[in-house]
Design a protein around this motif. Structure first.
Motif, mmCIF file in Angstrom:
data_model
loop_
_atom_site.group_PDB
_atom_site.id
_atom_site.type_symbol
_atom_site.label_atom_id
_atom_site.label_comp_id
_atom_site.label_asym_id
_atom_site.label_seq_id
_atom_site.Cartn_x
_atom_site.Cartn_y
_atom_site.Cartn_z
ATOM 1 N N ARG A 167 2.348 1.795 -3.388
ATOM 2 C CA ARG A 167 1.356 2.379 -4.314
ATOM 3 C C ARG A 167 1.237 3.884 -4.099
ATOM 4 N NH1 ARG A 167 -2.622 1.849 -7.776
ATOM 5 N NH2 ARG A 167 -4.612 2.882 -7.431
ATOM 6 N N LEU A 168 1.255 4.305 -2.837
ATOM 7 C CA LEU A 168 1.207 5.739 -2.537
ATOM 8 C C LEU A 168 2.415 6.455 -3.124
ATOM 9 C CD1 LEU A 168 0.002 5.779 1.190
ATOM 10 C CD2 LEU A 168 -1.189 6.795 -0.754
ATOM 11 N N ILE A 169 3.585 5.860 -2.938
ATOM 12 C CA ILE A 169 4.819 6.450 -3.468
ATOM 13 C C ILE A 169 4.753 6.536 -4.987
ATOM 14 C CG2 ILE A 169 7.306 6.076 -3.749
ATOM 15 C CD1 ILE A 169 7.267 4.779 -0.943
ATOM 16 N N TYR A 170 4.196 5.500 -5.622
ATOM 17 C CA TYR A 170 4.067 5.435 -7.079
ATOM 18 C C TYR A 170 3.187 6.581 -7.586
ATOM 19 C CZ TYR A 170 3.465 3.123 -11.630
ATOM 20 O OH TYR A 170 3.468 2.823 -12.954
ATOM 21 N N ILE A 171 2.058 6.806 -6.898
ATOM 22 C CA ILE A 171 1.139 7.868 -7.297
ATOM 23 C C ILE A 171 1.786 9.241 -7.127
ATOM 24 C CG2 ILE A 171 -1.047 9.018 -6.735
ATOM 25 C CD1 ILE A 171 -2.143 6.230 -5.947
ATOM 26 N N VAL A 172 2.399 9.472 -5.957
ATOM 27 C CA VAL A 172 3.029 10.763 -5.676
ATOM 28 C C VAL A 172 4.175 11.027 -6.644
ATOM 29 C CG1 VAL A 172 4.344 12.080 -3.977
ATOM 30 C CG2 VAL A 172 2.342 10.775 -3.249
ATOM 31 N N ARG A 173 4.946 9.996 -6.960
ATOM 32 C CA ARG A 173 6.072 10.154 -7.890
ATOM 33 C C ARG A 173 5.573 10.551 -9.276
ATOM 34 N NH1 ARG A 173 8.644 4.786 -9.782
ATOM 35 N NH2 ARG A 173 6.788 4.976 -11.099
ATOM 36 N N ASP A 174 4.509 9.879 -9.734
ATOM 37 C CA ASP A 174 3.953 10.196 -11.052
ATOM 38 C C ASP A 174 3.362 11.601 -11.092
ATOM 39 O OD1 ASP A 174 4.738 7.789 -12.000
ATOM 40 O OD2 ASP A 174 2.746 6.880 -12.106
ATOM 41 N N LEU A 175 2.700 12.001 -10.018
ATOM 42 C CA LEU A 175 2.158 13.359 -9.947
ATOM 43 C C LEU A 175 3.277 14.391 -9.997
ATOM 44 C CD1 LEU A 175 -0.715 13.144 -7.297
ATOM 45 C CD2 LEU A 175 -0.929 13.938 -9.659
ATOM 46 N N ASP A 176 4.355 14.111 -9.288
ATOM 47 C CA ASP A 176 5.505 15.014 -9.277
ATOM 48 C C ASP A 176 6.108 15.129 -10.670
ATOM 49 O OD1 ASP A 176 7.598 16.588 -7.865
ATOM 50 O OD2 ASP A 176 8.890 14.933 -8.464
ATOM 51 N N MET A 177 6.187 14.008 -11.382
ATOM 52 C CA MET A 177 6.755 14.023 -12.728
ATOM 53 C C MET A 177 5.886 14.844 -13.676
ATOM 54 S SD MET A 177 7.665 10.898 -15.311
ATOM 55 C CE MET A 177 9.043 10.391 -14.316
ATOM 56 N N ILE A 178 4.557 14.667 -13.605
ATOM 57 C CA ILE A 178 3.660 15.431 -14.468
ATOM 58 C C ILE A 178 3.788 16.920 -14.197
ATOM 59 C CG2 ILE A 178 1.227 15.948 -14.908
ATOM 60 C CD1 ILE A 178 0.610 13.022 -14.676
ATOM 61 N N THR A 179 3.850 17.279 -12.924
ATOM 62 C CA THR A 179 3.985 18.691 -12.556
ATOM 63 C C THR A 179 5.259 19.285 -13.137
ATOM 64 O OG1 THR A 179 2.777 18.293 -10.493
ATOM 65 C CG2 THR A 179 4.071 20.316 -10.634
ATOM 66 N N LYS A 180 6.360 18.541 -13.032
ATOM 67 C CA LYS A 180 7.635 19.019 -13.572
ATOM 68 C C LYS A 180 7.584 19.144 -15.090
ATOM 69 C CE LYS A 180 10.672 17.392 -9.863
ATOM 70 N NZ LYS A 180 11.735 16.446 -9.472
ATOM 71 N N LEU A 181 6.925 18.188 -15.744
ATOM 72 C CA LEU A 181 6.798 18.245 -17.195
ATOM 73 C C LEU A 181 5.966 19.449 -17.625
ATOM 74 C CD1 LEU A 181 6.246 14.461 -17.968
ATOM 75 C CD2 LEU A 181 8.089 15.856 -18.905
ATOM 76 N N GLY B 142 0.822 -1.211 0.000
ATOM 77 C CA GLY B 142 0.000 0.000 0.000
ATOM 78 C C GLY B 142 0.852 1.255 0.000
ATOM 79 N N VAL B 143 1.921 1.238 0.787
ATOM 80 C CA VAL B 143 2.838 2.382 0.831
ATOM 81 C C VAL B 143 3.530 2.557 -0.520
ATOM 82 C CG1 VAL B 143 4.938 3.297 1.889
ATOM 83 C CG2 VAL B 143 3.203 2.207 3.319
#
Length: 321
Positions: free
Chosen positions: A144-158, A141-142
């Motif tokens: 998965r949380l890290i995966y979501i936050v990482r992807d959100l961070d990448m989109i924001t940077k892009l 579960g943790v």
């Protein structure tokens, strides 16, 4: 004597007529000037209030021109405001949906982790088998949380341009083969064949960020495996588009996508499955990341799909010399 009287009377009438004309002209000019000034001030105030034009642009213009301009500008202002309001409404709906999706995506793993930890705290930690099993599930579960936050961070940077691209020359055929190797086990579980459309005996060199393009290919192929038919096929083809461009196509014969859903495929957290099921996993950000990476390369991504038949995602890349 009579002639003199006649002349005097004529002169008096002429004098009266001249005086009347002078008075009329004077009154007309004064009234016209005052009315124009009155209307001018009102028109100018409207311009100033709407901030459509600078006040100086109204000077030395006939009042009729000002009114005509005002009418056109107000019509334009009204249309622009209507469009702005409609755009804001769409954005507000998108914002509400996005926040709801983020909340749902984060809530599921958070509650899962919390549930397992509370169970352990309540006494299950004393059983070694249950403790190990629940800790492993909480860890997933943790992750998965890290995966979501990482992807959100990448989109924001892009989106803001903070994620720099390391453009280099590489063989796209070799890169696809390496992605096939990485996903072979995942595809085997569903009995899906990963293949090229033909034998590529010669390398196809492109200029791009190799790591990011690998992520694009991985996301697209993983999606085709997730939603593909058992014993189906995921096929990759590489074609010359124009002199300095190639197009990479990822085609499958899976579930396909209904037409109304196609325009929204690249939205964050958008899922075709409205049941809320998360059995296929993922952060719900894969296609959004794919789109942002391709656009960061100043390239295009396309999608064609027919429900029940399959889907094809394709993107362009700059061909290297």
């Amino acid at each position: 004597m009579s002639v003199f009287l006649y002349t005097t009377k004529s002169f008096d009438w002429l004098l009266i007529l001249s005086f009347a004309l002078i008075c009329y002209s004077f009154c007309f000019i004064v009234i016209q000037y005052r009315v124009e000034r009155f209307i001018y001030r009102r028109v100018k105030k409207i311009y100033d209030d709407l901030t459509l034009l600078e006040s100086t642009s109204l000077r030395k213009q006939p009042i009729t021109t000002d009114m005509a301009t005002l009418t056109k500008e107000i019509d334009k202002y009204a249309k622009d405001k209507k469009l702005e309001i409609e755009t804001l409404k769409v954005r507000e709906e998108y914002r509400k949906e996005f926040l709801g999706n983020v909340s749902h995506e984060l809530k599921t793993p958070l509650f899962t982790v919390q549930g397992y930890l509370l169970t352990l705290i309540d006494g299950a930690q004393n059983d070694p088998k249950i403790r190990e099993k629940y800790l492993n599930r909480a860890n997933k579960g943790v992750e998965r949380l890290i995966y979501i936050v990482r992807d959100l961070d990448m989109i924001t940077k892009l989106e803001v341009g903070d994620l720099s691209l390391n453009v280099e020359r590489f063989d796209i055929v070799e890169l696809v083969e390496s992605v096939f190797d990485l996903l072979e086990m995942k595809a085997t579980k569903k009995k899906i064949t990963l293949t090229f459309d033909m034998d590529y005996n010669e390398p196809v060199f492109v200029n791009a960020d190799k790591e990011r393009i690998q992520q694009v290919l991985t996301n697209l192929i993983v999606n085709s495996i997730k939603y593909g038919r058992e014993k189906g096929t995921t096929e990759v083809s590489i074609e010359n588009l124009i002199k300095n461009k190639v197009i990479v196509r990822v085609t499958d014969n899976g579930e396909g996508i209904a037409k109304p859903n196609v325009p929204r495929l690249f939205e964050r957290f958008f899922r075709v499955d409205k049941s809320g099921s998360r059995k296929e996993g993922g952060s719900g950000l894969g296609l959004s990341i794919v789109k942002h990476i391709i656009e960061a390369h100043d390239e295009k991504i396309y999608v064609e799909s027919e429900f029940g038949v399959g889907s094809e995602f394709s993107f362009t890349l700059e061909k290297a010399e």
